[in-house]
Design a protein around this motif. Structure first.
Motif, mmCIF file in Angstrom:
data_model
loop_
_atom_site.group_PDB
_atom_site.id
_atom_site.type_symbol
_atom_site.label_atom_id
_atom_site.label_comp_id
_atom_site.label_asym_id
_atom_site.label_seq_id
_atom_site.Cartn_x
_atom_site.Cartn_y
_atom_site.Cartn_z
ATOM 1 N N VAL A 108 -3.031 5.779 13.806
ATOM 2 C CA VAL A 108 -1.755 5.721 13.085
ATOM 3 C C VAL A 108 -0.593 5.665 14.066
ATOM 4 N N ARG A 109 -0.676 6.450 15.142
ATOM 5 C CA ARG A 109 0.410 6.442 16.139
ATOM 6 C C ARG A 109 0.590 5.059 16.745
ATOM 7 N N ALA A 110 -0.492 4.301 16.838
ATOM 8 C CA ALA A 110 -0.431 2.985 17.479
ATOM 9 C C ALA A 110 0.213 1.924 16.600
ATOM 10 N N PRO A 119 6.108 0.677 12.663
ATOM 11 C CA PRO A 119 6.564 0.966 11.302
ATOM 12 C C PRO A 119 6.350 -0.249 10.399
ATOM 13 N N GLY A 120 5.723 -0.020 9.273
ATOM 14 C CA GLY A 120 5.377 -1.109 8.372
ATOM 15 C C GLY A 120 4.003 -1.701 8.623
ATOM 16 N N GLY A 121 3.337 -1.283 9.720
ATOM 17 C CA GLY A 121 2.014 -1.807 10.037
ATOM 18 C C GLY A 121 0.923 -1.192 9.173
ATOM 19 N N TRP A 122 -0.238 -1.851 9.160
ATOM 20 C CA TRP A 122 -1.336 -1.466 8.286
ATOM 21 C C TRP A 122 -2.509 -0.901 9.078
ATOM 22 N N LEU A 123 -3.106 0.153 8.535
ATOM 23 C CA LEU A 123 -4.368 0.684 9.033
ATOM 24 C C LEU A 123 -5.449 0.407 7.986
ATOM 25 N N LEU A 124 -6.554 -0.197 8.424
ATOM 26 C CA LEU A 124 -7.710 -0.433 7.569
ATOM 27 C C LEU A 124 -8.917 0.240 8.218
ATOM 28 N N VAL A 125 -9.464 1.227 7.547
ATOM 29 C CA VAL A 125 -10.645 1.932 8.038
ATOM 30 C C VAL A 125 -11.771 1.711 7.040
ATOM 31 N N LEU A 159 -7.508 11.275 3.872
ATOM 32 C CA LEU A 159 -7.135 11.367 5.281
ATOM 33 C C LEU A 159 -5.990 10.415 5.629
ATOM 34 N N LEU A 160 -5.989 9.227 5.032
ATOM 35 C CA LEU A 160 -4.895 8.285 5.296
ATOM 36 C C LEU A 160 -3.579 8.815 4.754
ATOM 37 N N ARG A 161 -3.620 9.412 3.570
ATOM 38 C CA ARG A 161 -2.386 9.994 3.036
ATOM 39 C C ARG A 161 -1.927 11.177 3.885
ATOM 40 N N THR A 162 -2.866 12.027 4.296
ATOM 41 C CA THR A 162 -2.522 13.186 5.122
ATOM 42 C C THR A 162 -1.907 12.750 6.444
ATOM 43 N N ALA A 163 -2.344 11.605 6.948
ATOM 44 C CA ALA A 163 -1.808 11.082 8.207
ATOM 45 C C ALA A 163 -0.436 10.446 8.037
ATOM 46 N N GLY A 164 0.087 10.433 6.807
ATOM 47 C CA GLY A 164 1.442 9.958 6.576
ATOM 48 C C GLY A 164 1.562 8.526 6.121
ATOM 49 N N LEU A 165 0.445 7.890 5.781
ATOM 50 C CA LEU A 165 0.504 6.496 5.365
ATOM 51 C C LEU A 165 0.879 6.383 3.889
ATOM 52 N N ALA A 166 1.490 5.276 3.555
ATOM 53 C CA ALA A 166 1.912 4.998 2.184
ATOM 54 C C ALA A 166 1.060 3.868 1.615
ATOM 55 N N PRO A 184 -23.080 2.772 0.906
ATOM 56 C CA PRO A 184 -21.851 2.064 0.518
ATOM 57 C C PRO A 184 -20.850 2.019 1.670
ATOM 58 N N LEU A 185 -20.227 0.869 1.840
ATOM 59 C CA LEU A 185 -19.130 0.721 2.795
ATOM 60 C C LEU A 185 -17.821 0.949 2.044
ATOM 61 N N ILE A 186 -17.115 2.002 2.393
ATOM 62 C CA ILE A 186 -15.844 2.314 1.744
ATOM 63 C C ILE A 186 -14.705 1.825 2.633
ATOM 64 N N SER A 187 -13.855 0.979 2.074
ATOM 65 C CA SER A 187 -12.689 0.440 2.778
ATOM 66 C C SER A 187 -11.438 1.128 2.247
ATOM 67 N N ALA A 188 -10.654 1.706 3.150
ATOM 68 C CA ALA A 188 -9.399 2.357 2.759
ATOM 69 C C ALA A 188 -8.289 1.822 3.642
ATOM 70 N N TRP A 189 -7.130 1.571 3.042
ATOM 71 C CA TRP A 189 -6.022 1.015 3.796
ATOM 72 C C TRP A 189 -4.715 1.678 3.385
ATOM 73 N N GLY A 190 -3.775 1.694 4.321
ATOM 74 C CA GLY A 190 -2.460 2.249 4.043
ATOM 75 C C GLY A 190 -1.459 1.721 5.045
ATOM 76 N N ARG A 191 -0.190 1.830 4.696
ATOM 77 C CA ARG A 191 0.897 1.277 5.514
ATOM 78 C C ARG A 191 1.728 2.399 6.119
ATOM 79 N N LYS A 192 2.078 2.238 7.395
ATOM 80 C CA LYS A 192 2.938 3.219 8.058
ATOM 81 C C LYS A 192 4.372 3.031 7.560
ATOM 82 N N PRO A 193 4.988 4.057 7.012
ATOM 83 C CA PRO A 193 6.350 3.888 6.468
ATOM 84 C C PRO A 193 7.339 3.432 7.528
ATOM 85 N N SER A 194 8.339 2.680 7.084
ATOM 86 C CA SER A 194 9.408 2.217 7.977
ATOM 87 C C SER A 194 10.735 2.746 7.489
#
Length: 276
Positions: free
Chosen positions: A134-136, A139-145, A195-202, A261-271
């Motif tokens: 997430v730190r990497a 702002p506005g970027g996407w994380l897909l895990v 975990l994505l929400r806890t890390a601050g992603l929207a 099952p492969l679980i895909s989760a994504w979220g955006r770093k707020p800007s």
């Protein structure tokens, strides 16, 4: 004791050693099974010309190659892994870097996209690794895990109607036991949205893919079992004869084996523009 501390205390390193010959077979099967799912999600996130992307735990070249084709000459794609032996030595349209996402600071960014597939479930300090990803992000970027959840569907053969299927499921139980012994969290996939929400992603969302049977699934099962054969025997989880019988059953093409099952989760770093 936290989950990460317990994993560090109990873990013995990655079970599926990338230096073994079967690793190449596993990478090819995983790519056939899951690349279409990953690429569909990456397209939906808008990966395009000029994007800077970090592929975490790349293993093989299929995903960073796809990202490089989308990002183009104006973009940047960095593929990292603890073991880069299956990556091109030169001439690839992306950078290759040996990196431990669970222990080292993220590489120089920022990135429009950070993606990891079937990585964090094996990382002892997985939540710290996720925070580093997430730190990497810019702002506005996407994380897909994308990660597995073997506890959600633990069987090799959900349709257990005969001795071949019962044997396959017994071998799969042995595999799960070895994974847990090495510190893998077998119910990790389902925790990703939280975990994505806890890390601050929207804008966090998630879905799952569950292949029931396919030649690639059988190839993955066979390569995995050959790779961990000696460990299964040493731990008393299967005999050499049982493993040979299971591999012979797979070779017939009549055994319907599946993966977790492969679980895909994504979220955006707020800007700073959010909420304006």
């Amino acid at each position: 004791m936290t989950d990460e501390a317990a994993a560090e205390e109990g873990g013995k390193g990655y079970l599926l050693d990338n230096r073994q010959a079967e690793a190449g077979e596993r990478f090819a099967a995983l790519a056939e099974l899951f690349d279409p799912v990953t690429f569909r999600r990456l397209r939906a996130l808008g990966v395009a010309d000029g994007w800077h992307c970090w592929e975490v735990g790349a293993g093989g070249p299929s995903v960073p190659g796809w990202l490089a084709a989308r990002a183009g000459a104006r973009g940047r794609v960095l593929a990292t892994d603890l073991d880069t032996s299956w990556m091109p030595k030169s001439g690839a349209p992306y950078e290759v870097l040996r990196h431990d996402v669970g222990a080292e600071e993220p590489p120089e960014g920022p990135f429009d996209l950070v993606h990891a597939r079937l990585v964090l479930v094996h990382v002892a300090r997985r939540e710290a690794a996720l925070r580093a990803m997430v730190r990497a992000l810019r702002p506005g970027g996407w994380l897909l895990v994308e990660d597995a959840d073997p506890a959600l569907q633990p069987l090799a053969c959900p349709d257990e109607y005969g001795p071949e299927q019962r044997l396959a499921n017994r071998v799969r139980r042995g595999f799960r036991a070895l994974l847990a012994e090495r510190g893998a969290r077998l119910d990790f996939g389902r925790t990703l949205p939280r975990l994505l929400r806890t890390a601050g992603l929207a804008e966090v969302e998630a879905d799952a893919y569950f292949p029931i049977t396919s030649p690639a699934g059988s190839a993955l099962e066979a390569a995995t079992v050959r790779q961990i054969r000696d460990r299964l025997i040493e731990a008393g989880l299967a005999t050499a004869e049982e493993i040979q019988e299971h591999l012979a059953n797979l070779a017939t093409g009549q055994l319907d084996t599946t993966t977790a099952p492969l679980i895909s989760a994504w979220g955006r770093k707020p800007s700073s523009h959010d909420g304006l």
